[in-house]
Motif scaffolding. Structure first.
Motif, short mmCIF file in Angstrom:
data_model
loop_
_atom_site.label_atom_id
_atom_site.label_comp_id
_atom_site.label_asym_id
_atom_site.label_seq_id
_atom_site.Cartn_x
_atom_site.Cartn_y
_atom_site.Cartn_z
N ARG A 108 0.84 -1.21 0.00
CA ARG A 108 0.00 0.00 0.00
C ARG A 108 0.87 1.25 0.00
O ARG A 108 0.53 2.27 -0.60
CB ARG A 108 -0.94 -0.01 1.21
N ARG A 109 2.00 1.19 0.66
CA ARG A 109 2.92 2.33 0.69
C ARG A 109 3.61 2.51 -0.67
O ARG A 109 3.94 3.63 -1.07
CB ARG A 109 3.96 2.09 1.79
N VAL A 110 3.81 1.40 -1.40
CA VAL A 110 4.46 1.47 -2.71
C VAL A 110 3.65 2.34 -3.66
O VAL A 110 4.22 3.10 -4.45
CB VAL A 110 4.64 0.05 -3.30
N ARG A 111 2.32 2.26 -3.62
CA ARG A 111 1.50 3.04 -4.54
C ARG A 111 1.79 4.53 -4.40
O ARG A 111 1.99 5.24 -5.39
CB ARG A 111 0.02 2.78 -4.28
N HIS A 112 1.83 5.02 -3.18
CA HIS A 112 2.08 6.44 -2.94
C HIS A 112 3.47 6.84 -3.40
O HIS A 112 3.65 7.84 -4.10
CB HIS A 112 1.90 6.74 -1.45
N LEU A 113 4.47 6.05 -3.01
CA LEU A 113 5.85 6.39 -3.38
C LEU A 113 6.08 6.27 -4.88
O LEU A 113 6.89 7.01 -5.45
CB LEU A 113 6.82 5.49 -2.63
N SER A 114 5.38 5.36 -5.55
CA SER A 114 5.54 5.24 -6.99
C SER A 114 5.04 6.50 -7.70
O SER A 114 5.66 6.97 -8.66
CB SER A 114 4.76 4.02 -7.50
N GLY A 115 3.92 7.05 -7.22
CA GLY A 115 3.44 8.31 -7.79
C GLY A 115 4.45 9.43 -7.61
O GLY A 115 4.68 10.24 -8.52
N ARG A 116 5.07 9.48 -6.43
CA ARG A 116 6.09 10.49 -6.17
C ARG A 116 7.30 10.29 -7.08
O ARG A 116 7.90 11.25 -7.57
CB ARG A 116 6.53 10.42 -4.70
N ALA A 117 7.66 9.04 -7.31
CA ALA A 117 8.80 8.75 -8.18
C ALA A 117 8.52 9.18 -9.62
O ALA A 117 9.39 9.74 -10.29
CB ALA A 117 9.14 7.25 -8.13
N GLN A 118 7.31 8.92 -10.10
CA GLN A 118 6.96 9.34 -11.46
C GLN A 118 6.94 10.86 -11.58
O GLN A 118 7.29 11.41 -12.62
CB GLN A 118 5.60 8.75 -11.86
N GLN A 119 6.53 11.54 -10.52
CA GLN A 119 6.59 13.00 -10.52
C GLN A 119 8.03 13.48 -10.66
O GLN A 119 8.32 14.43 -11.39
CB GLN A 119 6.00 13.55 -9.21
N ALA A 120 8.92 12.82 -9.95
CA ALA A 120 10.34 13.20 -10.02
C ALA A 120 10.90 12.96 -11.42
O ALA A 120 11.69 13.76 -11.94
CB ALA A 120 11.14 12.42 -8.97
N VAL A 121 10.50 11.86 -12.05
CA VAL A 121 10.93 11.60 -13.43
C VAL A 121 10.38 12.67 -14.37
O VAL A 121 11.07 13.14 -15.28
CB VAL A 121 10.47 10.19 -13.88
N GLY A 122 9.13 13.08 -14.13
CA GLY A 122 8.56 14.14 -14.95
C GLY A 122 9.32 15.45 -14.80
O GLY A 122 9.54 16.17 -15.79
N ALA A 123 9.73 15.77 -13.59
CA ALA A 123 10.50 17.00 -13.37
C ALA A 123 11.85 16.92 -14.07
O ALA A 123 12.33 17.91 -14.65
CB ALA A 123 10.70 17.23 -11.87
N MET A 124 12.48 15.75 -14.03
CA MET A 124 13.77 15.59 -14.73
C MET A 124 13.59 15.73 -16.24
O MET A 124 14.38 16.41 -16.91
CB MET A 124 14.36 14.22 -14.41
N THR A 125 12.54 15.13 -16.79
CA THR A 125 12.28 15.25 -18.22
C THR A 125 12.04 16.70 -18.61
O THR A 125 12.49 17.16 -19.66
CB THR A 125 11.06 14.39 -18.61
N ALA A 126 11.32 17.43 -17.75
CA ALA A 126 11.08 18.85 -18.02
C ALA A 126 12.39 19.63 -18.04
O ALA A 126 12.58 20.54 -18.86
CB ALA A 126 10.13 19.42 -16.98
N SER A 127 13.32 19.31 -17.15
CA SER A 127 14.60 19.99 -17.12
C SER A 127 15.41 19.71 -18.38
O SER A 127 16.05 20.60 -18.95
CB SER A 127 15.40 19.56 -15.88
N VAL A 128 15.38 18.45 -18.83
CA VAL A 128 16.10 18.10 -20.07
C VAL A 128 15.49 18.81 -21.26
O VAL A 128 16.19 19.37 -22.12
CB VAL A 128 16.07 16.57 -20.28
N GLU A 129 14.15 18.82 -21.32
CA GLU A 129 13.46 19.50 -22.43
C GLU A 129 13.79 20.98 -22.46
O GLU A 129 14.03 21.57 -23.52
CB GLU A 129 11.95 19.27 -22.30
N ARG A 130 13.84 21.60 -21.29
CA ARG A 130 14.17 23.03 -21.20
C ARG A 130 15.57 23.30 -21.73
O ARG A 130 15.79 24.24 -22.51
CB ARG A 130 14.07 23.47 -19.74
N ALA A 131 16.52 22.46 -21.36
CA ALA A 131 17.91 22.68 -21.78
C ALA A 131 18.10 22.44 -23.27
O ALA A 131 18.76 23.21 -23.96
CB ALA A 131 18.84 21.78 -20.97
N LEU A 132 17.52 21.36 -23.80
CA LEU A 132 17.71 21.04 -25.21
C LEU A 132 17.01 22.06 -26.11
O LEU A 132 17.48 22.34 -27.22
CB LEU A 132 17.19 19.63 -25.50
#
Length: 583
Positions: free
Chosen positions: A183-207
């Motif tokens: 049950r805890r994995v579900r919450h943390l997985s959402g947080r992890a995907q948010q972090a991946v989204g933020a990283m992708t946004a940073s790469v997109e901004r730079a490129l």
């Protein structure tokens, strides 16, 4: 960056719209799963029968052949089941990506002002991919695991109930522990995907701004910033991995404890004569059948929870309101033209505020007569480009109305409204692809002769002859293979090809040199015949021949008239014209 995914997106029922189109395949998979489960449950009985035949000295060949046949059939059924499952999972991912992209392309422009593009891209890529694991490692594995486990429990009860009690006590503790962790994995997985989204946004901004970054010698700073985003995604992924790595050992410990308990207690019962060796062997085989699917089901439950975290992020975007889409009949509906004295476009006492409450326009009333060329001028930030965006209904006015031929723009389907307007934004982008692809964007049925005609009108025919590819010459990502002026003229050619009755031009000559500015001014003159043009300009040399010039300052209309009239009557216009040596 968006907030945390909503609780509604985490409900398993939200999966059903993605699974419903594949219910036939899923039913087939579940049917095969039941048959293969039955075959698996039959194997210990066949082993027991084979052992009995071996000790009795008769029927061994038949029993052995039947056992081998069941094993081979079960393996074949599992292969077919896995293929159908993978195909269904790919179909679910495809549907999720299509529906998410359709939603993104129809979101109001204001949503893109508030969100980071890279995060939205991550939802289309990384988040939808996690749905595959929900299907392949979640739903069916969870269901088939439970079926086999329940069957094994029934058959173990028929062999020796005391041994079953020992088994269930050992396994039960592990199930509770794994369920708590998952049950805890579900919450943390959402947080992890948010972090991946933020990283992708940073790469997109730079490129996107890689030339600017290199010119500023900021590569190391940008790399460090992206590295911090990647580190945040890494830490978030580690938190999920730690929990998932805890769930599997917990399940294994519980299963091993059950096996050891059964072997120890079962040996004592064999020694006491309560059960014989064949029964104990059959019970242990059923225990293995129980342990394997239970461990599989517990792991699938953890995977399922992680997938629900990604689903929440997908559903968060899909729940956003989109621009209304009209049916084919509404799109074909003609625009009411009305009496000739009605303006082609009118702004009636229009106010507009940014979402944070900052005022942009206040009480703007302006008529654009049919067949006129009207220019909007004024200092930066006066609200000129905002008026064009309101005409296109990229935004809605805070107060007042925008009318097309006397009809409130809000009463017209967006496709009908925008079909009447040809909009060229400031610094208009070129889409990655060919010249032909860019030109056909608004007029997909145009032939090559029409394409060459509009290119000639904006002095771009040289692009066609620059390479052997002609109209199929590539423009590069964002039009990088074109100059700024060529990109702007290509955007104007694209609009001219669609031949709308009203042209909205936002700084069309901002990126042009004097020669091309003059050529484009002539092209605008030629296409302005029998057409209404509303143009925003800082360079007044391109609009001095306009039928009407409207001066804006701080979101209000402060003067209107011809060039000569405004030079005499408007101090602000006279100052702007004087700076450009036009007075």
């Amino acid at each position: 960056m968006s907030g945390a995914p909503g609780a509604s997106g985490r409900r398993p029922s939200r999966l059903w719209p993605y699974l419903a189109p594949h219910r036939g395949a899923l039913l087939a998979v579940m049917g095969l799963s039941l048959v293969s489960s039955a075959a698996a449950l039959a194997q210990p009985l066949l082993v027991q029968r084979t052992l009995g035949a071996a000790s009795g000295g008769s029927g061994l060949g038949t029993a052995l052949a039947l056992l081998v046949g069941v094993v081979v059939a079960a393996a074949a059924l599992e292969g077919v089941q896995r293929y159908l499952l993978q195909r269904t999972a790919e179909g679910v991912v495809l549907m999720a990506r299509r529906t998410l992209v359709e939603t993104l392309l129809r979101l109001p422009v204001g949503e893109f002002d508030r969100r980071r593009t890279g995060d939205l891209i991550s939802r289309v890529g990384a988040d939808t991919t996690l749905l595959r694991s929900v299907v392949t490692g979640g739903l069916v594995d969870l269901g088939s695991g439970v079926v086999v486990a329940l069957g094994a429990v029934v058959l173990m009860a028929s062999i020796d109930p005391p041994l079953l009690v020992v088994t269930l006590l050992s396994v039960g503790a592990g199930v509770v522990a794994v369920a708590t962790v998952s049950r805890r994995v579900r919450h943390l997985s959402g947080r992890a995907q948010q972090a991946v989204g933020a990283m992708t946004a940073s790469v997109e901004r730079a490129l996107t701004a890689v030339r600017t970054i290199r010119a500023a010698r900021a590569e190391e700073r940008e790399a460090a910033q992206i590295g911090r985003s990647a580190a945040a995604a890494y830490e978030a992924g580690l938190r999920v991995a730690r929990l998932e790595s805890l769930a599997v050992p917990l399940a294994n410990v519980a299963m091993q404890a059950a096996l050891l308990s059964v072997l120890g207690y079962g040996s004592a019962r064999v020694a006491s004569g309560a059960v014989d060796v064949a029964d104990l062997v059959a019970f242990v085989l059923y225990l293995l059948l129980f342990v394997q699917p239970m461990a599989q089901a517990l792991q699938a439950y953890t995977t399922f929870q992680a997938g629900l975290g990604a689903l929440a992020r997908i559903e968060e975007v899909r729940a956003l309101p989109t621009e209304p889409q009209a049916g084919p009949a509404a799109v074909r509906r003609p625009v009411p033209v009305g009496p000739a004295h009605r303006p082609a476009l009118a702004f009636e006492n229009v106010d507009f505020d940014y979402p944070d409450g900052t005022p942009v326009l206040r009480g703007v009333s302006l008529d654009i007569p049919r067949g006129f060329r009207v220019a909007l001028v004024g200092p930066s930030g006066a609200g000129k480009s905002t008026l064009l965006a309101l005409a296109e209904r990229f935004y809605e006015p805070t107060a007042g109305a925008v009318r097309l031929h006397g009809v409130d723009a809000r009463e017209l389907p967006l496709a009908v409204l925008r079909g009447q307007l040809g909009y060229v934004e400031q610094d208009a982008p070129a889409l990655a692809g060919s010249l032909r692809d860019n030109l056909l964007l608004g007029a997909p049925g145009a032939d090559d002769a029409a394409l060459l005609r509009v290119l000639d009108a904006v002095n771009l025919c040289g692009l066609v002859h620059r390479t052997p590819q002609g109209l199929d010459a590539q423009v590069g990502d964002g039009g990088v293979l074109l100059s700024g002026g060529e990109r702007q003229r290509l955007a104007i050619a694209r609009v001219l090809l669609a031949a709308p009755p009203l042209l909205l031009l936002d700084e069309p000559t901002a990126s042009l040199d004097a020669r091309n500015e003059a050529a484009l001014a002539e092209a605008i003159d030629s296409v302005s015949v029998n057409r209404t043009v509303l143009v925003v300009a800082h360079r007044l040399s391109t609009i001095v021949r306009s039928d009407l010039i409207v001066v804006l300052e701080e979101g209000r209309v402060v003067a209107r008239g011809t060039h000569a009239e405004l030079v005499d009557a408007s101090p602000l216009y006279r100052e702007l014209a004087g700076r450009q040596l036009l007075v």
